[in-house]
Scaffold this motif. Structure first.
Motif, PDB file in Angstrom:
ATOM      1  N   SER A 111      11.366 -37.579  21.043  1.00  0.00           N
ATOM      2  CA  SER A 111      12.203 -37.683  19.849  1.00  0.00           C
ATOM      3  C   SER A 111      12.102 -36.472  18.938  1.00  0.00           C
ATOM      4  N   ASN A 112      11.231 -35.535  19.289  1.00  0.00           N
ATOM      5  CA  ASN A 112      11.154 -34.288  18.522  1.00  0.00           C
ATOM      6  C   ASN A 112      12.297 -33.373  18.923  1.00  0.00           C
ATOM      7  N   VAL A 113      12.938 -32.799  17.923  1.00  0.00           N
ATOM      8  CA  VAL A 113      14.044 -31.871  18.161  1.00  0.00           C
ATOM      9  C   VAL A 113      13.600 -30.506  17.656  1.00  0.00           C
ATOM     10  N   SER A 155      12.100 -31.233  14.040  1.00  0.00           N
ATOM     11  CA  SER A 155      12.486 -32.422  13.281  1.00  0.00           C
ATOM     12  C   SER A 155      12.338 -33.640  14.189  1.00  0.00           C
ATOM     13  N   ASP A 211      13.929 -37.252  15.494  1.00  0.00           N
ATOM     14  CA  ASP A 211      15.138 -38.062  15.626  1.00  0.00           C
ATOM     15  C   ASP A 211      14.721 -39.534  15.680  1.00  0.00           C
ATOM     16  N   SER A 212      14.734 -40.190  14.519  1.00  0.00           N
ATOM     17  CA  SER A 212      14.282 -41.586  14.448  1.00  0.00           C
ATOM     18  C   SER A 212      15.210 -42.522  15.227  1.00  0.00           C
ATOM     19  N   GLY A 213      16.487 -42.192  15.321  1.00  0.00           N
ATOM     20  CA  GLY A 213      17.417 -42.999  16.107  1.00  0.00           C
ATOM     21  C   GLY A 213      17.063 -42.973  17.580  1.00  0.00           C
ATOM     22  N   LYS A 214      16.724 -41.805  18.087  1.00  0.00           N
ATOM     23  CA  LYS A 214      16.328 -41.692  19.486  1.00  0.00           C
ATOM     24  C   LYS A 214      15.038 -42.483  19.735  1.00  0.00           C
ATOM     25  N   TYR A 215      14.084 -42.350  18.807  1.00  0.00           N
ATOM     26  CA  TYR A 215      12.830 -43.092  18.940  1.00  0.00           C
ATOM     27  C   TYR A 215      13.117 -44.596  19.004  1.00  0.00           C
ATOM     28  N   LYS A 267       6.919 -38.863  12.684  1.00  0.00           N
ATOM     29  CA  LYS A 267       7.455 -37.572  12.264  1.00  0.00           C
ATOM     30  C   LYS A 267       6.342 -36.553  12.072  1.00  0.00           C
TER      31      LYS A 267
END
Length: 129
Positions: free
Chosen positions: A48-50, A57, A59-63, A128
């Motif tokens: 989920s890290n971009v 950053s 990506d909480s949606g992906k997580y 995060k």
């Protein structure tokens, strides 16, 4: 029995299951969820890290999607025949197509609580960092 034996008698995390109720379009559905394992948690954080231009950053949606896909046990939304009938290629696509965002958030919250996290928002913040 020793205190160490008490730990040996604990269930494996992946064997813990809980049935929850979800209301969709006025109908109640049962879902069986399980906790997220530490290995999954670490892997989902990593995925989920971009990374872009020396900036990382989260990506909480992906997580959330990764957690939902992995931890909803029944019904098996990953079943190939089911996905074909639903005209979807993944459980995540199906969930996002059929479940309102608030319902998915509630399910993710219940999975996080079953996993021992105090709150889903706190876990996202920890992920995060």
């Amino acid at each position: 029995m020793s205190k160490l034996d008490d730990f040996l008698n604990l269930a494996d995390v992946s064997d813990i299951k809980k049935t929850i109720k979800v209301n969709l379009e006025g109908k109640n559905f049962d879902l069986v969820i399980r906790p997220i394992t530490e290995a999954e948690h670490t892997e989902f954080q990593r995925r989920s890290n971009v990374i872009s231009k020396n900036k990382i950053s989260f990506d909480s949606g992906k997580y959330s999607n990764l957690v939902l896909e992995a931890c909803i046990v029944e019904p098996n939304f990953k079943d190939a025949e089911f996905l074909k009938k639903a005209n979807c290629v993944s459980a995540t696509e199906f969930l996002n197509k059929k479940f309102p965002a608030g319902v998915l958030s509630d399910i993710a919250q219940k999975i996080q609580e079953l996993s021992g996290f105090e709150s889903y928002d706190m876990e996202i913040e920890n992920a995060k960092n």
